[in-house]
Design an enzyme around this catalytic site. Structure first.
Site, PDB file in Angstrom:
ATOM      1  N   ASP A  82     -14.235   5.292   7.218  1.00 44.69           N
ATOM      2  CA  ASP A  82     -12.913   5.740   6.431  1.00 44.69           C
ATOM      3  C   ASP A  82     -13.442   6.347   5.424  1.00 44.69           C
ATOM      4  OD1 ASP A  82     -10.265   6.218   6.215  1.00 44.69           O
ATOM      5  OD2 ASP A  82     -10.426   5.221   4.102  1.00 44.69           O
ATOM      6  N   ARG A 112     -11.961  14.944   5.225  1.00 46.48           N
ATOM      7  CA  ARG A 112     -10.574  15.522   5.402  1.00 46.48           C
ATOM      8  C   ARG A 112     -10.354  16.140   4.248  1.00 46.48           C
ATOM      9  NH1 ARG A 112      -7.688  10.328   6.366  1.00 46.48           N
ATOM     10  NH2 ARG A 112      -5.859  11.704   6.517  1.00 46.48           N
ATOM     11  N   HIS A 130       0.771  -1.319   0.005  1.00 45.05           N
ATOM     12  CA  HIS A 130       0.009   0.108  -0.040  1.00 45.05           C
ATOM     13  C   HIS A 130       0.843   1.130   0.056  1.00 45.05           C
ATOM     14  CE1 HIS A 130      -3.886   1.792   0.613  1.00 45.05           C
ATOM     15  NE2 HIS A 130      -3.005   3.078   1.339  1.00 45.05           N
ATOM     16  N   SER A 168      -6.411   5.702   8.910  1.00 44.55           N
ATOM     17  CA  SER A 168      -7.087   5.473   7.579  1.00 44.55           C
ATOM     18  C   SER A 168      -6.801   4.201   6.785  1.00 44.55           C
ATOM     19  CB  SER A 168      -7.208   6.532   6.819  1.00 44.55           C
ATOM     20  OG  SER A 168      -7.540   6.371   5.324  1.00 44.55           O
TER      21      SER A 168
HETATM   22  N1  URA Z   1      -4.256   7.102   1.695  1.00 43.37           N
HETATM   23  C1  URA Z   1      -5.423   6.488   2.500  1.00 43.37           C
HETATM   24  O1  URA Z   1      -5.967   5.437   2.437  1.00 43.37           O
HETATM   25  N2  URA Z   1      -5.762   7.378   3.575  1.00 43.37           N
HETATM   26  C2  URA Z   1      -4.977   8.667   3.884  1.00 43.37           C
HETATM   27  O2  URA Z   1      -5.416   9.160   4.893  1.00 43.37           O
HETATM   28  C3  URA Z   1      -3.948   9.007   3.028  1.00 43.37           C
HETATM   29  C4  URA Z   1      -3.537   8.255   1.976  1.00 43.37           C
END
Ligand code: URA
Length: 433
Positions: A161, A168, A82, A183
């Protein structure tokens, strides 16, 4: 419990209890807390931060806000990777097939681009016919059959999220360490992988601007993952400059395919081989160095490209586009950006290049916007290269010619040319194990 009191406590620098964090996330998920109170708490967290215990509680609450995936029907070790998000970051398209070509299972859930950063799901959807939504049965069957499937996240997956990220994004609270950690790790823990390699980007095009902050974020996420029983490694990689030469969805798929054909840009190839090396190593295939060599071999002998073609076909995509990128639909308009003077490129700011690409239609300003898959930028020169006055430094692509002046202005404002060749920058700042 009242949301007002929770906001006030964090505003004044207090430590939120597990119950308060769970109350907040369950109210976000069921819609009982209004957006203005959620936003107020996000801003308070942005300014006051959270300690490790609070961040872990927030992560677990995000993980538990929706469905958890069960990959127990997948045979073998499951590895995920990721990225915290960047510009020109097409590494997933390269490393996932490399790793899967060794029989390691990659059951990948990816995101869409938002703001100046791109997302793997948008890139894959640039391939005609590619389905980024599969039923759970189809997904698991494909991973068992060919070792790799890549889909977007379903609505039921970590829904808190989704809500928090959308807020956000419009309240300038994305670049907060506890919020990013919760997140990303909330989603990673809701999925059912054994090993996770994190690519924590650092620099102007990422959400963490300094290597020190990025290392801290990496440490936090690695610890959260390890506490939950995952094998974890994080790489801190440079995102002051775009990765590779291509920015924009189909342009990046083409560059990823070229990289799997052994003709990729040096920076992208190096980051991909290192990431793939760590993924294979966590899966028990040897040391990271030996596995990096295996990754190079999978590119050289064509097995990684074959795995990408198999995956594209399995998900309904037109694999002929990967075999012959000339077949990708092209943007109607192209414009050359020329160097205003001679000299060395000393600055090519990743965030501004990402925003220029967004202006051309390659990204979205809100989650509802649609994306122009063929729009974007192909750099002709990278930081450190010499250019002569009037020489092309980049080509802009768009289906909306009126977007060119603003994109060109942004790109030129973010490009500096000097008399001295700048010193090379590190590509990989460190590894957190
Ligand atoms: N990627 C995500 O999934 N969440 C974040 O807060 C920043 C990057």
């Amino acid at each position: 419990m009242r949301m007002y009191d929770i906001i006030k406590k964090k505003r004044d620098g207090g430590e939120l209890s597990t119950e308060e964090i769970n109350f907040f996330i369950s109210g976000v998920t069921d819609g009982s807390i209004p957006d203005y109170q959620i936003s107020a708490l996000l801003m308070a967290i942005y300014y006051r931060g959270m300690n490790v215990r609070e961040t872990c509680d927030l992560t677990y609450a995000v993980r538990d806000s929706g469905e958890k995936l069960d990959f127990s029907a997948i045979d073998g070790i499951r590895v995920d990777k990721h990225s915290t998000g960047g510009v020109g970051d097409k590494t997933s398209l390269v490393v996932a097939p490399i790793v899967a070509s060794f029989g390691v299972k990659v059951a990948k859930m990816s995101g869409r681009g938002l703001g100046h950063t791109g997302g793997t799901v948008d890139k894959l959807e640039a391939i005609e016919g590619f389905r980024t939504t599969l039923s759970e049965e189809e997904f698991i069957a494909q991973v068992n059959r060919i070792g790799l499937a890549i889909v977007g996240q379903s609505k039921q997956f970590a829904p808190a999220d989704k809500k928090l990220y959308a807020l956000r994004d419009v309240t300038a609270t994305v670049d907060s360490m506890p919020l990013i950690a919760a997140s990303i790790m909330g989603k990673k823990l809701a999925a059912d992988d054994d090993c996770i390699v994190l690519d924590v980007k650092t620099g102007s095009g990422s959400f963490m601007k300094t290597a020190k902050e990025s290392k801290e974020l990496a440490r936090l996420m690695v610890d959260i993952g390890k506490n939950a029983g995952k094998k974890m490694v994080a790489l801190i990689t440079n995102m002051d400059r775009p990765l590779g030469y291509a920015i924009g969805n189909s342009l990046e798929v083409i560059e990823a395919a070229e990289t799997l054909k052994g003709r990729g840009p040096a920076d992208l190839t190096e980051v991909c081989m290192t990431l793939a090396g760590y993924m294979l190593s966590l899966a028990g295939k040897g040391t990271p160095e030996a596995c990096k060599e295996l990754a190079r071999r999978a590119v050289a002998d064509g097995s990684a490209l074959k795995k990408l073609l198999e995956t594209v076909k399995a998900q309904g995509g037109n694999a002929a586009l990967i075999e012959d990128p000339e077949k990708f639909p092209k943007a109607k308009y192209a414009r050359a950006v020329k160097a205003p003077r001679s000299g060395y490129l000393t600055e090519t700011d990743a965030e501004a290049y990402g925003l220029a690409s967004l202006t051309l239609g390659a990204g979205r300003n809100t989650a509802e916007d649609s994306v122009d898959f063929s729009a974007g930028i192909v750099l002709k020169k990278k930081r450190g290269d010499y250019v002569s006055a009037g020489e092309e430094i980049a080509t802009l692509y768009s289906n909306d010619a009126s977007a060119f002046p603003a994109a060109e202005e942004r790109l030129l404002a973010a490009t500096q040319i000097g008399n001295e060749k700048p010193e090379d920058e590190p590509l990989i700042y460190g590894i957190v194990e």
